[in-house]
Design a protein around this motif. Structure first.
Motif, PDB file in Angstrom:
ATOM      1  N   ILE A   2       0.993  -1.206   0.126  1.00  0.00           N
ATOM      2  CA  ILE A   2      -0.182   0.107   0.177  1.00  0.00           C
ATOM      3  C   ILE A   2       0.834   1.302  -0.183  1.00  0.00           C
ATOM      4  CG2 ILE A   2      -1.836   1.290   1.391  1.00  0.00           C
ATOM      5  CD1 ILE A   2      -2.770  -1.117   2.576  1.00  0.00           C
ATOM      6  N   SER A   3       0.744   2.180  -0.909  1.00  0.00           N
ATOM      7  CA  SER A   3       1.440   3.401  -1.154  1.00  0.00           C
ATOM      8  C   SER A   3       0.805   4.500   0.010  1.00  0.00           C
ATOM      9  CB  SER A   3       1.324   3.965  -2.676  1.00  0.00           C
ATOM     10  OG  SER A   3       0.082   4.529  -2.880  1.00  0.00           O
ATOM     11  N   GLU A   4       1.693   5.453   0.295  1.00  0.00           N
ATOM     12  CA  GLU A   4       1.233   6.457   1.159  1.00  0.00           C
ATOM     13  C   GLU A   4       0.067   7.190   0.666  1.00  0.00           C
ATOM     14  OE1 GLU A   4       3.067   7.107   4.016  1.00  0.00           O
ATOM     15  OE2 GLU A   4       4.130   5.187   3.890  1.00  0.00           O
ATOM     16  N   LEU A   5      -0.102   7.097  -0.443  1.00  0.00           N
ATOM     17  CA  LEU A   5      -1.304   8.016  -1.122  1.00  0.00           C
ATOM     18  C   LEU A   5      -2.441   7.310  -0.890  1.00  0.00           C
ATOM     19  CD1 LEU A   5      -1.461  10.724  -2.565  1.00  0.00           C
ATOM     20  CD2 LEU A   5      -1.452   9.557  -4.528  1.00  0.00           C
ATOM     21  N   GLN A   6      -2.385   5.949  -0.857  1.00  0.00           N
ATOM     22  CA  GLN A   6      -3.489   4.998  -0.694  1.00  0.00           C
ATOM     23  C   GLN A   6      -3.676   5.093   0.807  1.00  0.00           C
ATOM     24  OE1 GLN A   6      -1.978   1.465  -2.380  1.00  0.00           O
ATOM     25  NE2 GLN A   6      -3.507   1.516  -4.102  1.00  0.00           N
ATOM     26  N   LYS A   7      -2.824   5.099   1.668  1.00  0.00           N
ATOM     27  CA  LYS A   7      -3.095   5.159   3.196  1.00  0.00           C
ATOM     28  C   LYS A   7      -3.707   6.665   3.446  1.00  0.00           C
ATOM     29  CE  LYS A   7       1.254   2.701   4.699  1.00  0.00           C
ATOM     30  NZ  LYS A   7       2.358   2.707   5.361  1.00  0.00           N
ATOM     31  N   LEU A   8      -3.404   7.728   2.895  1.00  0.00           N
ATOM     32  CA  LEU A   8      -3.951   9.007   3.083  1.00  0.00           C
ATOM     33  C   LEU A   8      -5.429   8.915   2.458  1.00  0.00           C
ATOM     34  CD1 LEU A   8      -4.186  11.791   3.612  1.00  0.00           C
ATOM     35  CD2 LEU A   8      -3.052  12.340   1.371  1.00  0.00           C
ATOM     36  N   GLY A   9      -5.757   8.070   1.431  1.00  0.00           N
ATOM     37  CA  GLY A   9      -7.046   7.799   0.902  1.00  0.00           C
ATOM     38  C   GLY A   9      -8.002   7.157   1.956  1.00  0.00           C
ATOM     39  N   ALA A  10      -7.334   6.101   2.517  1.00  0.00           N
ATOM     40  CA  ALA A  10      -8.065   5.267   3.393  1.00  0.00           C
ATOM     41  C   ALA A  10      -8.556   6.179   4.561  1.00  0.00           C
ATOM     42  CB  ALA A  10      -7.150   3.877   3.812  1.00  0.00           C
ATOM     43  N   GLY A  11      -7.479   7.069   4.993  1.00  0.00           N
ATOM     44  CA  GLY A  11      -8.045   8.068   6.252  1.00  0.00           C
ATOM     45  C   GLY A  11      -8.955   8.949   5.720  1.00  0.00           C
ATOM     46  N   LEU A  12      -8.883   9.532   4.567  1.00  0.00           N
ATOM     47  CA  LEU A  12      -9.892  10.194   4.179  1.00  0.00           C
ATOM     48  C   LEU A  12     -11.153   9.874   4.041  1.00  0.00           C
ATOM     49  CD1 LEU A  12      -8.199  12.534   1.480  1.00  0.00           C
ATOM     50  CD2 LEU A  12      -8.854  13.156   3.591  1.00  0.00           C
ATOM     51  N   GLY A  43     -11.240  10.341  -0.764  1.00  0.00           N
ATOM     52  CA  GLY A  43     -10.606   9.384  -0.384  1.00  0.00           C
ATOM     53  C   GLY A  43     -10.642   8.064  -1.180  1.00  0.00           C
ATOM     54  N   LEU A  44     -11.792   7.862  -1.878  1.00  0.00           N
ATOM     55  CA  LEU A  44     -12.067   6.740  -2.770  1.00  0.00           C
ATOM     56  C   LEU A  44     -11.331   7.145  -4.119  1.00  0.00           C
ATOM     57  CD1 LEU A  44     -13.770   4.152  -3.260  1.00  0.00           C
ATOM     58  CD2 LEU A  44     -15.151   5.495  -4.394  1.00  0.00           C
ATOM     59  N   ALA A  45     -10.948   8.265  -4.427  1.00  0.00           N
ATOM     60  CA  ALA A  45     -10.232   8.663  -5.589  1.00  0.00           C
ATOM     61  C   ALA A  45      -8.658   8.325  -5.337  1.00  0.00           C
ATOM     62  CB  ALA A  45     -10.538  10.025  -6.003  1.00  0.00           C
ATOM     63  N   LEU A  46      -8.153   8.680  -4.142  1.00  0.00           N
ATOM     64  CA  LEU A  46      -6.779   8.569  -3.721  1.00  0.00           C
ATOM     65  C   LEU A  46      -6.441   6.953  -3.670  1.00  0.00           C
ATOM     66  CD1 LEU A  46      -6.060  11.278  -1.136  1.00  0.00           C
ATOM     67  CD2 LEU A  46      -5.341  11.069  -3.532  1.00  0.00           C
ATOM     68  N   ILE A  47      -7.502   6.220  -3.017  1.00  0.00           N
ATOM     69  CA  ILE A  47      -7.208   4.868  -2.946  1.00  0.00           C
ATOM     70  C   ILE A  47      -7.135   4.022  -4.096  1.00  0.00           C
ATOM     71  CG2 ILE A  47      -8.200   2.499  -2.273  1.00  0.00           C
ATOM     72  CD1 ILE A  47      -9.603   4.111   0.201  1.00  0.00           C
ATOM     73  N   ILE A  48      -8.158   4.202  -4.998  1.00  0.00           N
ATOM     74  CA  ILE A  48      -8.271   3.563  -6.335  1.00  0.00           C
ATOM     75  C   ILE A  48      -7.570   4.479  -7.763  1.00  0.00           C
ATOM     76  CG2 ILE A  48      -9.828   1.744  -5.492  1.00  0.00           C
ATOM     77  CD1 ILE A  48     -11.792   3.359  -7.243  1.00  0.00           C
ATOM     78  N   GLY A  49      -7.233   5.691  -7.635  1.00  0.00           N
ATOM     79  CA  GLY A  49      -6.651   6.251  -8.526  1.00  0.00           C
ATOM     80  C   GLY A  49      -7.871   7.011  -9.278  1.00  0.00           C
ATOM     81  N   LEU A  50      -7.722   8.198 -10.115  1.00  0.00           N
ATOM     82  CA  LEU A  50      -8.767   9.066 -10.547  1.00  0.00           C
ATOM     83  C   LEU A  50      -9.380   8.092 -11.802  1.00  0.00           C
ATOM     84  CD1 LEU A  50      -7.154  12.456 -10.474  1.00  0.00           C
ATOM     85  CD2 LEU A  50      -9.153  11.848  -9.233  1.00  0.00           C
ATOM     86  N   ASN A  51      -8.660   7.668 -12.512  1.00  0.00           N
ATOM     87  CA  ASN A  51      -9.071   6.885 -13.739  1.00  0.00           C
ATOM     88  C   ASN A  51      -9.964   5.726 -13.445  1.00  0.00           C
ATOM     89  OD1 ASN A  51      -8.155   8.392 -15.596  1.00  0.00           O
ATOM     90  ND2 ASN A  51      -5.977   7.372 -16.025  1.00  0.00           N
ATOM     91  N   ARG A  52      -9.584   5.125 -12.349  1.00  0.00           N
ATOM     92  CA  ARG A  52     -10.463   3.829 -11.987  1.00  0.00           C
ATOM     93  C   ARG A  52     -11.626   4.250 -11.108  1.00  0.00           C
ATOM     94  NH1 ARG A  52      -6.714  -0.769  -9.275  1.00  0.00           N
ATOM     95  NH2 ARG A  52      -8.497  -1.733  -9.606  1.00  0.00           N
ATOM     96  N   THR A  53     -11.420   5.480 -10.497  1.00  0.00           N
ATOM     97  CA  THR A  53     -12.832   6.080  -9.730  1.00  0.00           C
ATOM     98  C   THR A  53     -13.668   6.509 -10.715  1.00  0.00           C
ATOM     99  OG1 THR A  53     -11.565   6.676  -8.066  1.00  0.00           O
ATOM    100  CG2 THR A  53     -13.508   7.682  -8.326  1.00  0.00           C
TER     101      THR A  53
END
Length: 131
Positions: A2-12, A43-53
């Motif tokens: 899990i990247s730092e950006l995904q951890k931030l997304g999970a928190g958001l 947070g969802l956009a940070l976890i899975i990325g903008l394109n996948r969201t």
């Protein structure tokens, strides 16, 4: 991994859910609900990325759920919180319907929780293509 950006997304996402629940508990406080919606989607956009969201929300078979979810968020922002939350709940159920058996299965595997185990078995039976 899990990247730092995904951890931030999970928190958001977690804070978004917290603010949504807290906004409902405080008699549909519009500011808390709007803030919760923004945090949840960010947070969802940070976890899975903008394109996948974007591709998740705008798949053809999920368009009704997406429209209700996003429309409900807009209704909350326009200060119609009760109708907006009801639309969001309907959209959320339609969007994440496929994840519910996985979540209930995980919760049932944590321990022998009678109600969750029975619910998981009923959902698993209703989802099987053999019937």
């Amino acid at each position: 991994m899990i990247s730092e950006l995904q951890k931030l997304g999970a928190g958001l996402t977690g804070f978004g859910v917290f603010f949504l629940v807290f906004g409902v508990l405080l008699y549909f406080d519009t500011v808390l609900l709007a803030f919760g919606n923004i945090l949840f989607l960010a947070g969802l956009a940070l976890i899975i990325g903008l394109n996948r969201t974007f591709s998740f929300f705008f798949q053809w078979h999920k368009l009704r759920g997406s429209s209700f979810f996003i429309g409900g968020a807009l209704l909350v922002l326009l200060r119609w919180p009760v109708i907006g939350i009801l639309c969001e709940i309907y959209g959320f159920i339609n969007l994440f319907r496929g994840f519910f058996p996985v979540v209930f299965g995980f919760l049932a595997s944590l321990g022998n929780i009678p109600l969750l185990t029975k619910l998981y078995l009923n959902l698993a039976r209703s989802e099987s293509p053999m019937e």
